[in-house]
Scaffold this active site. Structure first.
Site, PDB file in Angstrom:
ATOM      1  N   PHE A 147       0.822   2.443   6.026  1.00 49.71           N
ATOM      2  CA  PHE A 147       0.127   1.476   6.901  1.00 49.71           C
ATOM      3  C   PHE A 147       0.825   0.110   6.895  1.00 49.71           C
ATOM      4  CE2 PHE A 147      -3.937   3.829   5.411  1.00 49.71           C
ATOM      5  CZ  PHE A 147      -3.736   4.846   6.328  1.00 49.71           C
ATOM      6  N   ILE A 148       2.125   0.085   7.080  1.00 48.29           N
ATOM      7  CA  ILE A 148       2.858  -1.175   7.002  1.00 48.29           C
ATOM      8  C   ILE A 148       3.078  -1.724   8.420  1.00 48.29           C
ATOM      9  CG2 ILE A 148       4.927  -2.350   6.149  1.00 48.29           C
ATOM     10  CD1 ILE A 148       2.988  -1.014   4.000  1.00 48.29           C
TER      11      ILE A 148
ATOM     12  N   THR B 116       0.825  -1.215   0.000  1.00 45.73           N
ATOM     13  CA  THR B 116       0.000   0.000   0.000  1.00 45.73           C
ATOM     14  C   THR B 116       0.862   1.269   0.000  1.00 45.73           C
ATOM     15  OG1 THR B 116      -1.715  -1.182   1.183  1.00 45.73           O
ATOM     16  CG2 THR B 116      -1.820   1.208   1.300  1.00 45.73           C
ATOM     17  N   GLU B 117       0.386   2.257  -0.729  1.00 43.89           N
ATOM     18  CA  GLU B 117       1.071   3.559  -0.781  1.00 43.89           C
ATOM     19  C   GLU B 117       0.065   4.665  -0.486  1.00 43.89           C
ATOM     20  OE1 GLU B 117       3.053   3.897  -4.514  1.00 43.89           O
ATOM     21  OE2 GLU B 117       4.476   2.277  -4.047  1.00 43.89           O
TER      22      GLU B 117
ATOM     23  N   GLY C 269      -1.072   6.797  -2.328  1.00 42.97           N
ATOM     24  CA  GLY C 269      -1.987   7.028  -3.446  1.00 42.97           C
ATOM     25  C   GLY C 269      -2.758   5.809  -3.893  1.00 42.97           C
TER      26      GLY C 269
ATOM     27  N   HIS D 214     -24.152  -5.857  26.999  1.00 45.71           N
ATOM     28  CA  HIS D 214     -23.578  -5.146  28.144  1.00 45.71           C
ATOM     29  C   HIS D 214     -24.274  -3.806  28.432  1.00 45.71           C
ATOM     30  CE1 HIS D 214     -20.361  -8.084  27.759  1.00 45.71           C
ATOM     31  NE2 HIS D 214     -19.786  -7.613  28.840  1.00 45.71           N
ATOM     32  N   GLY D 215     -25.130  -3.373  27.514  1.00 41.80           N
ATOM     33  CA  GLY D 215     -25.804  -2.092  27.721  1.00 41.80           C
ATOM     34  C   GLY D 215     -24.798  -0.961  27.819  1.00 41.80           C
TER      35      GLY D 215
ATOM     36  N   GLU E  32      -5.896  -5.029   4.899  1.00 40.00           N
ATOM     37  CA  GLU E  32      -5.440  -6.089   3.979  1.00 40.00           C
ATOM     38  C   GLU E  32      -6.531  -6.458   2.978  1.00 40.00           C
ATOM     39  OE1 GLU E  32      -3.323  -9.424   5.567  1.00 40.00           O
ATOM     40  OE2 GLU E  32      -2.046  -8.167   6.798  1.00 40.00           O
TER      41      GLU E  32
END
Lengths: 378, 251
Positions: free
Chosen positions: A155-156, A125-126, A128, A337-338, A362
């Site tokens: 995001f690596i 991922t880049e 752009g 759990h409300g 991913e």
């Protein structure tokens, strides 16, 4: 067809559960607050062979199979998704080297990674582009016996840990995506601080900056200009871990809900006695059962995949179901759990934030559906 | 020298559910008893320091061949098993007789380790019975074990004191749960467990005569019923008075 675990698989599942309960649970809140997994937890996971669990013995792995890997990872993620994310992303990069690496690359990079001394990353991922291989801007320019790599990756996971990085860049000759193996923290490599994200705290996502990284030609992974199979297969293998993390979240949502329903009273009776709660518990249980058999099946298929495209379809299909089930299960758990479910003191609030990560990371859900549809309609 | 650790396979207590005030065992896998794992870990640690061979010994039904992998993954070098499908719920005297008969077939036994009680019935009888049959001295409540040559130095925990004993081996030692924290086996150790040597004996392989009913039946297993006193306390003085009245203070 046999839906039972072998004794060895049951022991591996129990081993991971015990380690998580005895060690990770104590620091789960610390991981949550500091967004970092303590070094001793990673060492403990390495001592249990989880960093090379499905890798061949010849390269330092435990050769336990991906089905056993899913069983172990589910139990780790049940307690904290951070350590599970570290191992999952590491295994994604390691599987790419195992599946596409030369003998010399496997001998060099796999043993220290299997021992957990090096933690592997996988960088496509880049800023752009997310899932479209044609849109990447990172470049690899041939210079004699080397490639010069430039570009930014986004995001690596594990980019801030020492180890090897499987990275994709367009080669200067054909302009097509090509995979390379880079030693993280070599000259020209730098990373951002980990992103502060909604869930999966402890699984560090960083940006990577590559400035004139000088890479020997032998670090080409797979064929020049043919990085797409490495990416497709790698991402598909990564879904084994992603599924396990989501499955662990679903299991935790189930366990927390059952426990709370039995403990919380209303007018003197545990809320588990009310049918409105019982229906919710049944819903989570059904989602968990659906998810786990799909996750285990993908692990079995990964042990001996028929073809990269078949496996990619199976991986995409399972990811959609398991990630969406985790989200639904966590939401139901919060409902049970409300108001307490909204409080950080209660684990289900963390599970809700963790569950929402799966459908985005991913490969987003819609992309997975397109992979499935593409395989059916081809 | 062989360090022998006797282990009992018991239903995994974590997976037992209660329905109609009765435990449900259907689908519950067997595991090694919790304190037996402490005995195993004690054996592993002693072997690491003093050398020798660590052998797991157990009696049980056919599931035992699988269950014992847990001990082999946990550090035992080999296993000697007495297996018969009638050995599911045998009572302590029969367990002891079978274990002792199996142990007699092992050469050069130095230290014979037990957990202080089994994970299911916790009769606490088997180690004493085996010691009696074999004619070995026995030391219970062990919290520490050291070996030097043919001598074992054992620290045992009594109600209000600790006792340190020296004894020549062979000796039977039963350990407490806080003697150690059993290590968690790695994936590789688990996968290699099934490949370790394992000797399986049947009742006909042992010089032993068993007579009478060999099983024990649990009719009821319920925690004692408790009820709260529901005494309202408005002040510390009230609390002290109430505790005095119940005999918890000023005894």
């Amino acid at each position: 067809m046999n839906f039972t675990l072998t004794k060895e698989q049951a022991l591996i599942q129990k081993m991971a559960r015990e380690f998580a309960d005895q060690n990770i649970a104590l620091v789960a809140e610390q991981i949550e607050q500091q967004n970092e997994v303590p070094r001793e937890i990673l060492q403990g996971l390495a001592e249990l062979d989880l960093f090379g669990m499905a890798m061949p013995e010849a390269y330092g792995g435990a050769d336990a199979g991906y089905d056993s890997y899913v069983l172990a990872m589910e139990q780790i993620a049940r307690v904290s998704s951070g350590p599970a994310m570290v191992v999952s992303a590491h295994s994604l990069g390691l599987a790419a080297i195992s599946n596409f690496g030369t003998e010399a690359q496997k001998q060099k990079y796999m043993p220290p990674a299997c021992r957990g001394e090096h933690i592997t990353s996988f960088a496509f991922t880049e800023p752009g582009t997310g899932s479209d291989p044609k849109q990447i801007n990172s470049t690899a320019v041939r210079d004699g016996d080397h490639y010069i790599i430039n570009g930014t990756k986004r995001f690596i996971t594990n980019a801030n840990y020492p180890g090897s990085l499987v990275v994709f860049a367009k080669d200067s000759q054909g302009g097509k995506p090509t995979a390379f193996i880079v030693d993280k923290f070599c000259e020209g490599y730098s990373v951002s601080e980990p992103w502060k994200k909604l869930g999966w705290h402890g699984g560090p996502l960083c940006d990577i900056y590559m400035q004139n990284i000088k890479l020997p030609v032998e670090n080409l992974l797979g064929e020049l200009g043919n990085g797409y199979p490495v990416l497709q297969y790698g991402i598909a293998f990564g879904k084994i871990g992603m599924n396990s993390v989501a499955l662990g979240t679903t299991l935790a949502a189930f366990e927390e809900s059952v426990k709370y329903a039995k403990e919380k009273t209303h007018r003197g009776d545990p809320i588990a006695k009310f049918q409105a709660i019982q229906l919710k518990i049944a819903d989570i249980a059904m989602k968990y059962e659906t998810s786990r058999w799909l996750a285990y099946r993908l692990g079995v298929l990964a042990n001996n995949p028929k073809s990269p495209s078949d496996f990619a379809r199976e991986a995409a299909l399972s990811k959609v179901v398991i990630a969406e089930n985790a989200m639904a299960a966590a939401r139901i758990a919060v409902d049970i759990h409300g108001s307490y479910g909204l409080m950080e003191d209660y684990k289900v609030s963390r599970l809700y934030r963790d569950a929402i990560m799966g459908p985005q990371v991913e490969g987003v859900i819609d992309m997975q559906k397109l992979i499935v549809a593409g395989a059916i309609l081809a | 020298m062989n360090i022998v650790v006797a282990l009992k396979q018991v239903p995994d207590l974590q997976q037992i559910r209660i329905r109609n005030r009765q435990p449900v065992f259907d689908g519950v896998p067997y595991t090694i008893g919790s304190i037996d794992k402490n005995a195993l870990e004690a054996g592993v640690q002693l072997k690491e320091v003093s050398g020798g061979n660590l052998m797991a010994v157990s009696v049980g039904n056919e599931e035992l061949e699988d269950t014992i992998k847990e001990a082999l993954a946990g550090g035992a070098d080999e296993a000697c098993l007495v297996i018969d499908d009638k050995f599911a719920d045998i009572e302590s005297s029969i367990s002891a007789a079978l274990l002792a008969a199996a142990i007699k077939k092992i050469d050069d036994v130095g230290l014979l380790l037990f957990g202080e009680g089994s994970g299911d019935n916790y009769s606490g009888q088997v180690s004493s019975r085996v010691a009696e049959i074999l004619g070995f001295p026995q030391i219970g409540y062990a919290s520490q074990i050291e070996l030097e040559g043919q001598t074992a130095r054992i620290t045992r925990v009594l109600e209000d004191s600790e006792e340190v004993l020296e004894v020549r081996m062979p000796v039977v030692v039963s350990v407490l749960s806080d003697i150690n924290k059993p290590r968690i086996p790695s994936v590789t150790q688990i996968l290699k467990a099934g490949r370790k040597p394992k000797k399986v004996l049947g009742i006909d392989d042992l010089e032993i005569e068993l007579s009478g009913d060999r099983t024990i039946t649990t009719l009821s297993s319920l925690a004692p019923e408790t009820d709260r006193q529901r005494i309202a306390i408005k002040s510390a003085a009230d609390l002290i008075s109430a505790l005095r009245a119940e005999g918890f203070l000023g005894r």
